[in-house]
Scaffold this active site. Sequence first.
Site, PDB file in Angstrom:
ATOM      1  N   GLY A 238      19.125  77.104  34.220  1.00 12.81           N
ATOM      2  CA  GLY A 238      19.974  76.579  33.179  1.00 12.81           C
ATOM      3  C   GLY A 238      21.616  76.429  33.751  1.00 12.81           C
TER       4      GLY A 238
ATOM      5  N   GLY B  58      23.815  75.090  32.206  1.00 12.73           N
ATOM      6  CA  GLY B  58      24.799  74.924  31.094  1.00 12.73           C
ATOM      7  C   GLY B  58      26.204  75.790  31.265  1.00 12.73           C
TER       8      GLY B  58
ATOM      9  N   GLY C 150      24.932  79.545  32.434  1.00 10.58           N
ATOM     10  CA  GLY C 150      24.435  79.679  33.750  1.00 10.58           C
ATOM     11  C   GLY C 150      25.301  79.453  34.519  1.00 10.58           C
TER      12      GLY C 150
ATOM     13  NE  ARG D  46      23.996  82.717  17.518  1.00 10.13           N
ATOM     14  CZ  ARG D  46      24.635  83.685  16.805  1.00 10.13           C
ATOM     15  NH1 ARG D  46      24.541  83.828  15.671  1.00 10.13           N
ATOM     16  NH2 ARG D  46      25.411  84.594  17.653  1.00 10.13           N
TER      17      ARG D  46
ATOM     18  CG  ASN E 232      15.939  78.493  23.238  1.00  9.94           C
ATOM     19  OD1 ASN E 232      16.034  77.193  23.424  1.00  9.94           O
ATOM     20  ND2 ASN E 232      16.842  78.990  23.084  1.00  9.94           N
TER      21      ASN E 232
ATOM     22  CG  ASN F 138      20.293  84.350  22.088  1.00 12.87           C
ATOM     23  OD1 ASN F 138      19.824  85.619  22.201  1.00 12.87           O
ATOM     24  ND2 ASN F 138      21.514  84.025  22.047  1.00 12.87           N
TER      25      ASN F 138
ATOM     26  CG  HIS G  86      21.417  89.709  21.345  1.00 13.17           C
ATOM     27  ND1 HIS G  86      22.810  90.303  21.383  1.00 13.17           N
ATOM     28  CD2 HIS G  86      21.959  88.406  21.684  1.00 13.17           C
ATOM     29  CE1 HIS G  86      23.924  89.438  21.697  1.00 13.17           C
ATOM     30  NE2 HIS G  86      23.236  88.249  21.971  1.00 13.17           N
TER      31      HIS G  86
END
Length: 310
Positions: free
Chosen positions: A9, A11, A14, A82, A95, A120, A175
């Site tokens: 990842g 993004g 990452g 999110r 995910n 998540n 979490h």
Amino acid sequence: MVKKVTVVGAGNVGATAAQRLAEKELCDVVLVDIIEGVPQGKSLDLAQAAPIEKHDAHIQGVNSYEASANSDIVIITAGIPRKPGMSRDDLLATNRKIVKNVVQQVVHYSPQTILIIVSNPLDAMCHVALEASGFPKNRVIGMAGVLDAARLRAFIAAELNVSVENISALVLGGHGDTMVPLPRFSTVAGVPITELMTAERIEALVTRTRNGGAEIVGLLKTGSAYYAPASAAVEMAEAILKDKKKILPCAAYLTGEYGLDGLFVGVPVKLGKNGIEQIISLPLKDEEKQALLKSAAAVRELVLAMQNMG
Ligand SMILES: NC(=O)c1ccc[n+]([C@@H]2O[C@H](COP(=O)([O-])OP(=O)(O)OC[C@H]3O[C@@H](n4cnc5c(N)ncnc54)[C@H](O)[C@@H]3O)[C@@H](O)[C@H]2O)c1
């Protein structure tokens, strides 16, 4: 030998984790993403910062897993984040497929690696990773408690106008909204905050910690927090790479500890070269234990919902 960490990842979380790993010169970094060009472009950019930041870590961006072979650690941040109004649990259906697919490929090339899960909903994604990898429980670790505790530490430091370095804090549980910040174990230069603040102020900081992720999602409008999450994942990776035996709150697969069995829940663990080397059992008061069990029940509900999806 130079260590290798793969970050899946490329993004926000990452790429920021890759940057921090390289700038601390902890390891060489392989950055993987499905979007063509993005991990390559970000890696090239990071490599060009190296002369100025003064490190010799090699960073490689790729769209497949060959280059990740024999990684010491793989940090998994692949997935969607999110948007305002969404809970972490809303990410479940998308995910879980991404994390399962990523873990299968990672494990093929790095059967001895240690997985740090970031995607998540965190606790449920740890279950996906444990199952898809077939790894022993010490090699699948979820990042949540270090971040949640860092948020509480930052709020305590601002409230009392002291250095963040003087503050330790502890947040257990899943979490999500039911996470369990523990003021009794949160200290300023060794003094519990319960001695330094009114119960009302503590409650306000605890509530802000619980909503810490949502507060940032609301401000950013697109995407979620990534600087502190990346720092948290890298602190865990550093503890493992350097075999520090560092005690940090992480999502760990419990088999009887805290009266919980067969579930990932945030608890203090000792991190070293074997991943989770010990789960630390704290003497919790009744109300703290109840809060932890409530949080664990929320995790279990999510895991069951996921299993029912087939
Ligand atoms: N555990 C925590 O405390 C915590 C904190 C922050 C973010 N997160 C979670 O981390 C995840 C990443 O957040 P972000 O802000 O970096 O999101 P982002 O959208 O910026 O990056 C996610 C990246 O994953 C990539 N990706 C998607 N599917 C993939 C696949 N199959 N293989 C490889 N890469 C794939 C996307 O292309 C994207 O580049 C989200 O699920 C977010 O909710 C967790």
